[in-house]
Design an enzyme around this catalytic site. Structure first.
Site, PDB file in Angstrom:
ATOM      1  N   HIS A 173       0.859  -1.192   0.000  1.00  0.00           N
ATOM      2  CA  HIS A 173       0.000   0.000   0.000  1.00  0.00           C
ATOM      3  C   HIS A 173       0.890   1.235   0.000  1.00  0.00           C
ATOM      4  CE1 HIS A 173      -3.269   2.606   0.293  1.00  0.00           C
ATOM      5  NE2 HIS A 173      -3.977   2.034   1.262  1.00  0.00           N
ATOM      6  N   HIS A 176      -2.536   6.953  -1.088  1.00  0.00           N
ATOM      7  CA  HIS A 176      -3.496   7.611  -0.207  1.00  0.00           C
ATOM      8  C   HIS A 176      -2.896   8.233   1.052  1.00  0.00           C
ATOM      9  CE1 HIS A 176      -6.327   4.428  -2.153  1.00  0.00           C
ATOM     10  NE2 HIS A 176      -5.920   5.344  -3.003  1.00  0.00           N
ATOM     11  N   TYR A 178      -0.424   7.043   3.043  1.00  0.00           N
ATOM     12  CA  TYR A 178       0.116   6.167   4.077  1.00  0.00           C
ATOM     13  C   TYR A 178       1.642   6.123   3.964  1.00  0.00           C
ATOM     14  CZ  TYR A 178      -4.732   5.130   4.948  1.00  0.00           C
ATOM     15  OH  TYR A 178      -6.056   5.255   5.256  1.00  0.00           O
TER      16      TYR A 178
END
Length: 372
Positions: A173, A176, A178
């Site tokens: 990930h 967004h 992070y």
């Protein structure tokens, strides 16, 4: 329409050792239904239900690596420890039994972790420079070299465990806002060491992380990296203002060993760099610049873009995928991730592939109230 959708979406796809039965992917969506971080039988059934209905690849909700600052909720699944990994093994078995492939999304939230959040309330919030997504200083601690080494090691070990359990690959990930994205983004990365500086230098953390994973897994075990222009609650910001800047970010990651990119846009039909005269979306530009396989995502099957309200109550109606098929047929991207539409309707893939469009279910608040 049904014949066209079936022709475009039913084609198998090979990504390293992963043999995907079609081009439909379940996008990762945080659900918070794993008490004490352990995915149970309901989680296995939730993913298997979508695989049974024809979703070719499941990318799980974000699951935290073995670093105490990685998560912010007791019911977000973990990807470390005997009980959580055993739970994930049952999920893998359930999805494979239905003919689907599955990858975990490995996650560290970084500076977005609220102070005192479970499951480890004493753990600090950490980021590359201690700067929040809005640019506020002092939002948390600045990662030391030792912190960086620990987090890279945690991701690499999680990937090793994923391969051992039987997953078909892993997704990192890096979107967004992070942790991985915090290193990539100029606003949150003000470091003056090897992990900061120009766009290429800001990729060093992610590239080192990918390289560490590649050392732990088989050469053909797929590593996917999700990235985005937008960040949580900051939909207008951009990681790259031009194709040249995007290339500077993506090239070192591809060279480090990323096998495919998952380019997270909010509306798949929107051109990413309209000033160039091209209508390519962010996934299309990614494939053009790197030559790697790419997953597109962003309001597939719905008439409204993702925003917090869309999860907290606002409805999104069913929308034609004609424009999606136009782009897929000209090979702008390779795979299509479906998020909220698949959350609302586990049978989405089967209905689309067999032309039962009138039976598709619109997205609304009810879709997030239970794990179905």
């Amino acid at each position: 329409m049904s014949t066209r959708a079936a022709t475009a979406l039913s084609r198998p796809f090979t990504l390293g050792s992963a043999k995907l039965p079609n081009r439909i992917v379940m996008a990762p969506m945080t659900r918070q239904h794993s008490p004490d971080g352990i995915p149970g039988e309901d989680v296995a059934a939730y993913y298997a239900r979508r695989a049974a209905a024809g979703t070719g690849l499941i990318i799980t909700e974000g699951t935290t690596v073995d670093h105490k600052s990685a998560g912010f909720h007791d019911a977000i699944p973990r990807f470390h420890g005997e009980a959580p990994l055993a739970g994930w093994g049952r999920v893998v078995d359930a999805v494979h039994a239905q003919g689907g492939a599955i990858m975990p999304q490995l996650w560290h939230v970084g500076i977005q972790r609220p102070a005192g959040a479970p499951p480890f309330p004493d753990a600090p919030s950490l980021g590359p420079s201690g700067i929040a997504l809005d640019g506020t200083s002092g939002a948390g601690g600045t990662m030391t070299s030792a912190d960086i080494d620990d987090v890279i090691g945690a991701f690499a070990e999680a990937a090793r465990q994923a391969e051992r359990i039987g997953f078909d690959g892993v997704e990192l990930h890096g979107a967004h806002g992070y942790l991985i994205d915090q290193f990539l983004w100029e606003r949150t990365n003000r470091r003056t060491d090897a992990y900061g500086g120009d766009p290429a230098s800001r990729t060093t953390f992610a590239a080192d992380l990918v390289a560490a994973i590649r050392e732990k897994v088989a050469p053909d075990f797929p590593v996917v990296l999700r990235f985005s222009q937008w960040k949580g609650d900051h939909y207008e910001v951009r990681l790259a203002e031009s194709p040249k800047e995007l290339e500077a970010v993506l090239t070192p990651l591809a060279e480090a060993g990323v096998d495919a990119f998952h380019a997270s846009g909010r509306r798949y039909w929107q051109p990413e760099f309209p000033d160039t005269g091209s209508d390519l979306n962010i996934a299309g530009w990614t494939k053009k610049l790197t030559g790697k396989p790419v997953i597109t995502v962003g309001s597939v099957g719905l008439d409204d873009a993702f925003r917090k309200a869309s999860i907290n109550g606002a409805e999104a109606a069913v929308e034609s995928i004609d424009r999606l098929l136009d782009r897929l047929e000209r090979d702008e991207f390779d795979l299509v991730a479906v998020g909220r539409a698949l959350l609302a309707d586990p049978q989405w893939a089967d209905k689309v592939l067999t032309g039962r469009l009138s039976e598709l279910v619109p997205f609304n608040r009810d879709a997030v109230q239970s794990l179905y």
